[in-house]
Each structure stands twice: as C-alpha cells, then as structure tokens.
Design a protein around this motif. Structure first.
Motif, short mmCIF file in Angstrom:
data_model
loop_
_atom_site.label_atom_id
_atom_site.label_comp_id
_atom_site.label_asym_id
_atom_site.label_seq_id
_atom_site.Cartn_x
_atom_site.Cartn_y
_atom_site.Cartn_z
N LEU A 13 -8.86 -13.72 -1.97
CA LEU A 13 -7.99 -14.96 -2.24
C LEU A 13 -8.22 -15.17 -4.51
O LEU A 13 -7.48 -14.51 -4.96
CB LEU A 13 -7.89 -16.40 -1.81
CG LEU A 13 -7.01 -16.68 -2.56
CD1 LEU A 13 -5.93 -16.17 -2.27
CD2 LEU A 13 -6.78 -18.79 -2.67
N GLN A 14 -9.24 -15.11 -5.12
CA GLN A 14 -9.77 -14.27 -6.39
C GLN A 14 -9.22 -13.31 -6.66
O GLN A 14 -8.32 -13.38 -7.54
CB GLN A 14 -10.65 -14.75 -6.48
CG GLN A 14 -11.74 -17.05 -7.42
CD GLN A 14 -13.26 -17.01 -7.32
OE1 GLN A 14 -13.22 -15.70 -6.53
NE2 GLN A 14 -12.82 -18.20 -7.23
N ILE A 15 -9.81 -12.02 -5.87
CA ILE A 15 -9.84 -11.06 -6.04
C ILE A 15 -8.41 -10.33 -5.67
O ILE A 15 -7.36 -10.32 -7.34
CB ILE A 15 -10.13 -9.32 -5.57
CG1 ILE A 15 -11.68 -9.78 -6.00
CG2 ILE A 15 -9.93 -8.35 -5.49
CD1 ILE A 15 -12.65 -9.17 -4.96
N ALA A 16 -7.08 -11.31 -5.20
CA ALA A 16 -5.75 -11.08 -4.47
C ALA A 16 -4.76 -11.46 -5.74
O ALA A 16 -4.37 -11.31 -6.41
CB ALA A 16 -5.83 -11.54 -3.56
N ILE A 22 12.75 -1.46 -2.52
CA ILE A 22 12.05 -2.92 -1.85
C ILE A 22 11.57 -2.11 -1.41
O ILE A 22 11.17 -3.63 -0.73
CB ILE A 22 14.00 -2.62 -1.17
CG1 ILE A 22 14.44 -3.78 -1.58
CG2 ILE A 22 13.60 -3.89 0.01
CD1 ILE A 22 16.49 -3.25 -1.07
N VAL A 23 10.85 -1.07 -1.01
CA VAL A 23 10.06 -0.52 -0.34
C VAL A 23 8.95 -0.73 -1.27
O VAL A 23 7.97 -1.60 -0.27
CB VAL A 23 10.08 0.64 0.54
CG1 VAL A 23 8.86 0.98 1.27
CG2 VAL A 23 11.64 0.78 1.85
N GLY A 24 8.92 -0.25 -2.40
CA GLY A 24 7.80 -0.88 -2.28
C GLY A 24 7.38 -2.15 -2.90
O GLY A 24 6.14 -2.48 -3.19
N VAL A 25 8.06 -2.43 -3.32
CA VAL A 25 8.23 -4.37 -3.98
C VAL A 25 7.03 -4.94 -1.91
O VAL A 25 6.53 -6.19 -2.53
CB VAL A 25 9.69 -4.95 -3.95
CG1 VAL A 25 9.08 -6.47 -3.91
CG2 VAL A 25 10.07 -4.37 -5.43
N LEU A 26 8.11 -4.83 -1.23
CA LEU A 26 7.53 -4.58 0.69
C LEU A 26 5.73 -4.61 0.33
O LEU A 26 4.99 -5.46 0.92
CB LEU A 26 8.17 -4.59 1.44
CG LEU A 26 9.45 -5.67 1.21
CD1 LEU A 26 10.60 -4.77 2.94
CD2 LEU A 26 9.77 -6.91 1.63
N SER A 27 5.66 -3.29 0.10
CA SER A 27 4.66 -2.82 -0.11
C SER A 27 3.16 -3.71 -1.29
O SER A 27 2.49 -4.14 -0.50
CB SER A 27 4.23 -1.26 -0.29
OG SER A 27 4.56 -0.87 -1.67
N LEU A 28 3.51 -3.85 -2.17
CA LEU A 28 2.64 -4.40 -3.30
C LEU A 28 2.65 -5.54 -2.42
O LEU A 28 1.63 -6.36 -2.70
CB LEU A 28 3.76 -4.40 -4.13
CG LEU A 28 3.60 -3.80 -5.78
CD1 LEU A 28 4.26 -3.44 -6.90
CD2 LEU A 28 2.45 -3.34 -5.79
N VAL A 29 3.68 -6.47 -2.37
CA VAL A 29 3.20 -7.93 -1.16
C VAL A 29 2.58 -8.11 -0.76
O VAL A 29 1.19 -8.44 -0.55
CB VAL A 29 5.17 -8.38 -1.29
CG1 VAL A 29 4.40 -9.59 -0.70
CG2 VAL A 29 5.43 -9.09 -2.60
N VAL A 30 2.57 -6.68 0.53
CA VAL A 30 1.80 -6.56 1.50
C VAL A 30 0.30 -6.46 1.33
O VAL A 30 -0.40 -7.19 1.79
CB VAL A 30 2.71 -5.79 2.25
CG1 VAL A 30 1.38 -4.88 4.00
CG2 VAL A 30 3.21 -6.37 3.40
N GLY A 31 0.53 -5.62 0.57
CA GLY A 31 -0.94 -4.84 0.10
C GLY A 31 -0.98 -7.11 -0.89
O GLY A 31 -2.94 -6.29 -0.35
N ALA A 91 -1.50 -9.25 0.32
CA ALA A 91 -1.05 -10.47 0.90
C ALA A 91 -2.69 -9.59 2.05
O ALA A 91 -3.69 -10.83 2.00
CB ALA A 91 -0.27 -10.47 2.06
N VAL A 92 -3.24 -8.87 2.33
CA VAL A 92 -3.85 -8.02 2.31
C VAL A 92 -4.98 -8.27 2.27
O VAL A 92 -6.36 -8.55 2.89
CB VAL A 92 -4.04 -6.02 3.33
CG1 VAL A 92 -5.44 -5.97 3.55
CG2 VAL A 92 -2.94 -5.72 3.83
N VAL A 93 -5.82 -7.94 0.82
CA VAL A 93 -6.89 -8.58 -0.10
C VAL A 93 -6.96 -10.14 -0.04
O VAL A 93 -7.77 -10.27 0.33
CB VAL A 93 -6.20 -7.90 -1.36
CG1 VAL A 93 -7.34 -8.29 -2.36
CG2 VAL A 93 -5.96 -6.35 -1.88
N ALA A 94 -5.75 -10.65 -0.14
CA ALA A 94 -5.77 -12.23 0.25
C ALA A 94 -6.63 -12.33 1.44
O ALA A 94 -7.37 -13.25 1.14
CB ALA A 94 -4.39 -12.74 -0.34
N HIS A 95 -6.31 -12.44 2.13
CA HIS A 95 -7.13 -12.22 3.64
C HIS A 95 -8.48 -12.26 3.20
O HIS A 95 -8.80 -12.94 4.24
CB HIS A 95 -6.77 -11.47 4.93
CG HIS A 95 -7.05 -11.67 5.86
ND1 HIS A 95 -6.57 -13.19 6.78
CD2 HIS A 95 -7.89 -10.68 6.80
CE1 HIS A 95 -7.38 -12.90 7.35
NE2 HIS A 95 -8.19 -11.67 7.62
#
Length: 59
Positions: A28-31, A10-19, A21-25
C-alpha cells in the motif's frame, strides 16, 4: 471531463487506476507513492500546457 479525453484517454486513465490497484495489492505504501508522483506529474504538465497556451495568446 470524460468527453474531452476521448476513448484513448479514458483507457489510459483506467490503466493507471488498475496499475495502482495492482501495486496496492502488493504494498500500500508504494502504491500511495506512485499515486502522488502521478498526481504531481499531471499538475506539472497542466501548468506547462496552460503557460504555453497563454504565451501563444490562446488561453
């Protein structure tokens, strides 16, 4: 599904999603590209594990 992952998964999935989201900030195309690569990698790993388990007669 979350029950099968365990706390570390669960921590791994959350870290992927947060990562992503940070790149999307920043861009957006790279994310979107990173998300597609991760999804493809997940499908390849699932396919390999399924075929390995079926070869061993476990699935």
């Amino acid at each position: 599904m979350l029950r099968n992952l365990g706390p570390v998964g669960i921590v791994g999935v959350l870290s992927l999603v947060v990562g992503i989201a940070v790149v999307a900030h920043a861009n957006l195309q790279i994310a979107a590209g990173i998300a597609l690569v991760l999804a493809g990698l997940g499908l390849v790993v699932k396919s390999l594990v399924t075929s390995m388990l079926s070869a061993w007669g476990m699935f």
